[in-house]
Each structure stands twice: as structure tokens, then as C-alpha cells.
Design a protein around this motif. Structure first.
Motif, PDB file in Angstrom:
ATOM      1  N   ARG A 190       0.781  -1.242  -0.117  1.00 55.17           N
ATOM      2  CA  ARG A 190      -0.242  -0.006  -0.050  1.00 55.17           C
ATOM      3  C   ARG A 190       0.840   1.269  -0.078  1.00 55.17           C
ATOM      4  O   ARG A 190       2.146   1.187   0.332  1.00 55.17           O
ATOM      5  CB  ARG A 190      -1.086   0.044   1.174  1.00 55.17           C
ATOM      6  CG  ARG A 190      -2.096  -1.240   1.295  1.00 55.17           C
ATOM      7  CD  ARG A 190      -3.235  -0.693   1.810  1.00 55.17           C
ATOM      8  NE  ARG A 190      -4.251  -1.535   1.747  1.00 55.17           N
ATOM      9  CZ  ARG A 190      -5.423  -1.501   1.941  1.00 55.17           C
ATOM     10  NH1 ARG A 190      -6.256  -0.151   2.176  1.00 55.17           N
ATOM     11  NH2 ARG A 190      -6.548  -2.340   2.100  1.00 55.17           N
ATOM     12  N   SER A 192       0.692   5.752   0.158  1.00 62.34           N
ATOM     13  CA  SER A 192      -0.347   6.738   0.608  1.00 62.34           C
ATOM     14  C   SER A 192      -0.101   7.867  -0.411  1.00 62.34           C
ATOM     15  O   SER A 192       0.872   8.131  -0.873  1.00 62.34           O
ATOM     16  CB  SER A 192       0.026   7.333   1.922  1.00 62.34           C
ATOM     17  OG  SER A 192      -0.094   6.500   3.034  1.00 62.34           O
ATOM     18  N   TYR A 285       1.324   4.292  -7.919  1.00 62.61           N
ATOM     19  CA  TYR A 285       0.977   4.868  -6.683  1.00 62.61           C
ATOM     20  C   TYR A 285       2.641   4.739  -5.907  1.00 62.61           C
ATOM     21  O   TYR A 285       2.874   5.271  -5.252  1.00 62.61           O
ATOM     22  CB  TYR A 285       0.120   3.964  -5.929  1.00 62.61           C
ATOM     23  CG  TYR A 285      -1.366   4.376  -5.964  1.00 62.61           C
ATOM     24  CD1 TYR A 285      -1.818   5.851  -5.671  1.00 62.61           C
ATOM     25  CD2 TYR A 285      -2.185   3.708  -7.047  1.00 62.61           C
ATOM     26  CE1 TYR A 285      -3.152   5.974  -5.992  1.00 62.61           C
ATOM     27  CE2 TYR A 285      -3.433   4.051  -7.099  1.00 62.61           C
ATOM     28  CZ  TYR A 285      -3.996   5.380  -6.669  1.00 62.61           C
ATOM     29  OH  TYR A 285      -5.189   5.750  -7.121  1.00 62.61           O
ATOM     30  N   ILE A 314      -4.332   1.761  -1.441  1.00 64.59           N
ATOM     31  CA  ILE A 314      -4.037   3.352  -0.476  1.00 64.59           C
ATOM     32  C   ILE A 314      -4.122   2.937   0.949  1.00 64.59           C
ATOM     33  O   ILE A 314      -5.028   2.358   1.591  1.00 64.59           O
ATOM     34  CB  ILE A 314      -4.965   4.389  -0.989  1.00 64.59           C
ATOM     35  CG1 ILE A 314      -4.783   4.739  -2.328  1.00 64.59           C
ATOM     36  CG2 ILE A 314      -4.735   5.550  -0.034  1.00 64.59           C
ATOM     37  CD1 ILE A 314      -5.676   5.605  -3.093  1.00 64.59           C
TER      38      ILE A 314
END
Length: 353
Positions: A190, A192, A285, A314
């Protein structure tokens, strides 16, 4: 005394102990339980951690100690657990597989397992193997009933009732294959993100730098991508983060900056850079070290839909009044005890096994 209360007492003592190591120059304090036995030894473990892993610079080690010392207070622990029914817990043996990207990254799982009266068997990353075993000895000394309930292994995990495993998308497939038949929490990659509107204050943008640069961006709570309005003026962003320019003096960071810059230039990728951070337009990401991805948006509602669709990629969304559940600028690496990784309630899981 109730088992939970004894465990809370032990971790409160540990929090007071860690408070001495919150600055790059530790300060020994009077009245700290078991200090004569453990203070000098932990100084040595911090030194070993720094020497063993070039990303674990003293400033980041001190920051991690500070965050845990702030979290491990009686008030915070009781507030955290107050919403759960902890009266009837069947002790189990829980395996915890830890990542090693930032110091003590698996401590929250370790804490949750032991607080509830379970036993923990820890499989650490080789990148972060000095701190937790030593702190475990402190806990066992502070609360003797913890002896025999904490173990570490480098071998194949056996004889456990449940597992909490943190890794990458690739290791998650391995974890699911081996641990899928046991109660489990398996965490994947993940990252941010931050959503900027162009109305941010210089103070907010400077605080965003903390979310980007703390731990060199290696944590899942670090901002690796920003969403900006079309025609956004990056000058204000670069001006605000200039305070973090000394990060380029860290050799491992500088090496990554130089390497990734060379790759981008040879690949003819367009980018913006200021000598210590590169901005690259990208739909992904997970940006490389020393790189921040960005993507422009036209419509705030459409962006909210995109973030919802991609929610499993995320960890945090940093913004000011943009979305429910957002994290404030500068706060991604200061999570509360109730800010569960991947949004999966670890305490609820541990109460059900």
C-alpha cells in the motif's frame, strides 16, 4: 490483578523507558523502571540498528522511539481498548511476520497480541532485527508473566493458531498459500497519497514534506503520490519542501536519487526536480525512492471515486477537508493506536480467534 491490567502496566513502563531515546542525543532520566539494567544495552542496540541498516539513521530511530513513547501511556492504551469486550479471551499462539522497512514497523501487532493475553512468535525481517528482541527482554523483566509468551524464530513457522503477516503483493501470495487455512491477516503493498487543491498554506505544504521524507519514504504511510489540479503551480510546493534539502546528504538516498534520475533521463521521461526530489507524472502509486509521482485532476468528485476504486492500494489520504477519513498534513507517521494498517481491526481479529 487482571492479566490485561498487568500487560498494560508493562507496556506503560516500556513507554516511559523509550521516552529517554526520543532525541538524537538520548537523555537518561531518574525514576525509570529497570533503567540500570537496560538503558546502556538499548543504546547499544540502537547503534547496531544504525550500523546494520543504512536507512535507519539516528534521527529516524529517535522519531520512531518518540512515537511509541507517546502511544504507550495508560490513558492511550485504556482509551484504545475501551470499545472492546476483553473479558473472555482464550489465549492462543499468534505468529507475526514483520516487514523491515522502518524501525519497529511490526510493533503494533506485537503489542496487540500480548496485551490481549496471547503468546507471540515473531519472524523478523533481517533489516530490523536488533530492537524488538531487546525490548522484549525489558517487558519480560517488567512483567514476569510475559516470560515464555514471546519468542523469535528465523526458521519455518510451526505450532501457531493464527498469523498476522505483512509484506508485498508477491509475498502475500506465498503467505496465502502457507497460512490460508489458519485465521489470518495478510497485508500487501500500500502507498499513501495527498490531494492538493492549490489553496494550501506554506505551513501545510511544509508539513507534507514530513509525510514524504520521513523514513526516506519507505513506509506504507509515506506519501508517494500527489494529486494536483490541472495547471497547478509547483513552485509553491518546491519552496515549501526546501527545508528538507539536507536529505540528499544521506548516501543511500543520494545514490537512489542519482540512479533514478539517470534512468528517467535516458528513458526521456519528463520530470521536475529540485536537487533532492524528482516529480514524475505517473498513474501508479508506488514511486521509487527520491521520486514523487503526481497526477492532475479536473473534477474533485471524480477523484474521490477514483480513490474509492483504488482504496485497497492506498493506506492514507492526506488532505484538508477533501475526503472522509483523511489524514492531516504532517501526520501520516504519527498514527493513533486505533489507526489500523489496511483498515483491518487487529484487536477484533485477535478477540475472535
Amino acid at each position: 490483578m487482571h492479566v490485561l491490567q498487568k500487560n498494560i502496566d508493562a507496556f506503560v513502563k516500556l513507554g516511559a523507558f523509550l521516552e529517554q531515546f526520543c532525541d538524537t542525543t538520548p537523555v537518561r532520566k531518574e525514576g525509570i523502571a529497570n533503567n540500570d539494567m537496560f538503558y546502556d544495552g538499548f543504546l547499544h542496540q540502537l547503534k547496531l540498528a544504525e550500523e546494520h541498516n543504512g536507512w535507519f539513521i539516528r534521527e529516524n530511530l529517535s522519531f520512531a522511539m518518540k512515537q511509541w513513547s507517546l502511544a504507550l501511556t495508560r490513558e492511550h492504551l485504556l482509551e484504545w481498548l475501551s470499545g472492546y469486550d476483553t473479558r473472555h479471551i482464550t489465549p492462543n499462539r499468534v505468529a507475526v511476520i514483520m516487514a523491515g522497512n522502518i524501525p519497529l514497523v511490526g510493533f503494533h501487532d506485537f503489542l496487540a497480541v500480548l496485551l490481549l493475553g496471547h503468546s507471540v512468535v515473531v519472524k523478523q525481517s533481517s533489516n530490523d532485527r536488533h530492537l524488538l528482541p531487546y525490548l522484549s527482554k525489558y517487558l519480560e523483566y517488567a512483567e514476569p508473566t510475559l516470560k515464555g509468551r514471546i519468542s523469535f524464530t528465523e526458521d519455518k513457522l510451526e505450532n501457531f493458531d493464527a498469523v498476522i503477516a505483512t509484506g508485498s503483493d508477491n509475498t502475500a501470495r506465498y503467505f496465502e498459500y502457507y497460512f490460508g487455512k489458519k485465521p489470518n491477516i495478510i497485508r500487501r503493498n500500500r502507498n499513501s497519497v495527498a490531494v492538493l487543491t492549490g489553496k494550501e498554506t506554506p505551513e501545510e505544504l511544509k508539513a507534507l514534506g514530513e509525510d514524504i521524507f520521513r523514513y526516506f519514504g519507505l513506509g506504507c504511510r509515506n506519501v508517494s503520490k500527489i494529486f494536483v489540479p490541472e495547471q497547478y503551480n509547483f513552485d509553491q510546493f518546491f519552496k515549501a519542501i526546501y527545508a528538507y534539502r539536507d536529505i540528499i546528504e544521506i548516501p543511500k538516498y543520494a545514490n537512489n536519487y542519482d540512479y533514478n534520475k539517470a534512468v528517467y533521463l535516458m528513458s526521456l521521461f519528463e520530470m521536475l526536480e529540485n536537487g533532492f526530489l524528482m516529480l514524475k507524472e505517473d498513474e501508479g502509486y508506488a514511486s521509487p525512492i527520491a521520486t514523487l509521482f503526481y497526477e492532475t485532476y479536473e473534477n474533485g468528485q471524480e477523484l474521490k471515486k477514483k480513490l474509492e476504486v483504488d482504496s485497497e492500494k492506498i493506506q492514507c489520504v492526506v488532505s484538508n477537508g477533501f475526503i472522509t477519513g483523511e489524514t492531516g498534513f504532517g501526520n501520516t507517521q504519527k498514527p493513533a493506536l486505533s489507526d489500523y494498517a489496511d483498515g483491518v481491526d487487529t484487536i477484533e481479529f485477535l478477540l475472535r480467534i
